[in-house]
Write an enzyme that holds these catalytic residues in place. Sequence first.
Site, PDB file in Angstrom:
ATOM      1  N   GLU A 440      30.694 -19.774   2.412  1.00 58.10           N
ATOM      2  CA  GLU A 440      30.229 -21.142   2.702  1.00 58.10           C
ATOM      3  C   GLU A 440      30.103 -21.397   4.204  1.00 58.10           C
ATOM      4  O   GLU A 440      30.271 -22.518   4.673  1.00 58.10           O
ATOM      5  CB  GLU A 440      31.159 -22.185   2.065  1.00 58.10           C
ATOM      6  CG  GLU A 440      31.334 -22.046   0.578  1.00 58.10           C
ATOM      7  CD  GLU A 440      30.032 -22.108  -0.193  1.00 58.10           C
ATOM      8  OE1 GLU A 440      29.049 -22.626   0.338  1.00 58.10           O
ATOM      9  OE2 GLU A 440      29.996 -21.618  -1.330  1.00 58.10           O
ATOM     10  N   GLY A 441      29.773 -20.352   4.944  1.00 58.00           N
ATOM     11  CA  GLY A 441      29.654 -20.451   6.392  1.00 58.00           C
ATOM     12  C   GLY A 441      30.950 -20.005   7.040  1.00 58.00           C
ATOM     13  O   GLY A 441      31.997 -20.618   6.847  1.00 58.00           O
TER      14      GLY A 441
END
Length: 596
Positions: A440-441
């Site tokens: 998610e980054g």
Amino acid sequence: MQVYTAPLRDMRFVLNELHQDDGFGGLSVHEEFTPDLTDAVLEEAAKLCQDVLLPINLSGDAEGCRYENGVVTTPKGFKEAYEQFVQSGWGGLVMPVEYGGQGLPEAVGKLVEEMICATNVSFSLYPGLTAGAVTALNAYASEELKAAYLPKMISGEWSGTMNLTEPHCGTDLGLLRTKADPVGDGSYKLTGSKIFISAGEQDLTSNIIHLVLARLPDAPKGVKGISLFLVPKFLPDADGNPGARNGVRASGIEHKMGIKASATCQMQFDDAIGWLVGEPHRGLEAMFTMMNAERVGVGIQGLGIGEAAYQSAVWYAKDRLQGRSLSGAKYPDKAADPIIVHPDVRKNLLTMRAYNEGCRALGAWVARGLDAERHAADPEVRQRAEDFVALMTPVVKALFTDLGHDSASLAVQVYGGHGYIHESGVEQYQRDARIAMIYEGTNGIQALDLVGRKLGAHMGRYLRSFFHPVSAFIEENKGEGPMLKMIEGLEKAFGALQLSTATIAEKGMKDAEEAGAAASDYLRLLGLVGMAYCFAKSTKIAGLQLFFGTEDKAFYETKIKTATFFFEKILPQATTHFLAIKAGKGALMAFGEDEF
């Protein structure tokens, strides 16, 4: 040994006491959810997590998921646990009531998520991805798509996924190649491949609803040419039930370091039928609605693992006999003292405890912001909440997962050699926690988002949503005898944060690498100040409870002790991060590539 009892007393504290003055509460839509009702919800969630999910955590890690001819089988016990989870309505806890959800506050939902993640983070990913997909569809899909898909996704009968990453690109989605060709009837045929797709294939639900980023034939290059599509595994028939198999399949699963009971799939789309979600070429905007929800959820994963690691380490430290206390034998009737008597072991345990309580308190504040940005009647409150959530989302994701991994590592250290052995259970926590710092980054990307996008947004408006309440609290409580040292410590750390903000603003405008070099230190500094603010507020509340008399004296006394440890042993790290920010990029960028 994996040990966990839901910290319900602390959860009730952050839910009902700590943030009552933040201006985000009193939402009419949540009036029916009284403390008695939310207590009952938390207690029932604790039973499910402790009795159903925890017993299959270690075994699920050992067995992992199996892939054969496009079919993924989850570990023993997962299907039965998921059925119980769905039948009890946990998947729809905070989901919109118009599509069958229960509409509870996110402030409650995030505490339930913490318990799920603490007991079985692999399991949490299956309903967690569905919740994110529901968020995106509810915000951007047509009424027809929402009516057809949301009720069954919210009930848990169907699940959802997020398909971004491709083999040749990760964070840089501008390089995305998956294409979507219009059929002529409002649908599209998608062709391409994706990797690292959590829950892309599994045996828990009767249908899987993929949200897929792809390019239309006329799409401009880069991220401005990406659209979002809904692609079901099975095309619904006339009655809305799973019908013909669509052209999407898992071509394999990844063999991972951790979260082995979560199926991480390679996906292949071969003329898969899908429908546009939102406007053409604006899919990234819609997908980021899901990603931002997932980023807060990933932060909660870090907190959950950190709590389980702490409790397991405490159990072992009280049980393991080794040596004698430096001040003399504490248990002379035993062959040795338990290792919890040793200062270094206590430092490890209290570090974990302070991380968990600080993150839980800060996360509860952000969750209240999530509720207010969606439901507050006052536009000014909604705007402030939106600003606050935007600012704090990268902090929650990166700080909580960093500290969760640190706590898991400390648990292994407390166990010593036994911690390095699979059967102890704590080495799984460290492996499971590691991915949360990446997906998610990555946490480095979160820091760049904070410094590069959030600090200067709207002339610093996002920052004011955090700076103003912290500054006001310091001014209101200066000179108070019992809290004097804490307020001084908070004021010093807050001052370092303010100076760091000015430094980054000044240098970053002239040189983007200066901002990039400071980003991770700045995120950690902001997070430490946020935790310190929450601990100072906790201490004030606890002190008042003790002064006026309370039946829960032990809880409030221990809360003050934990806060004192944080201020004396952890918050001084703020000075280190401030000095690193002031030092600038020089030492980082002085090396030529051939010198590495």
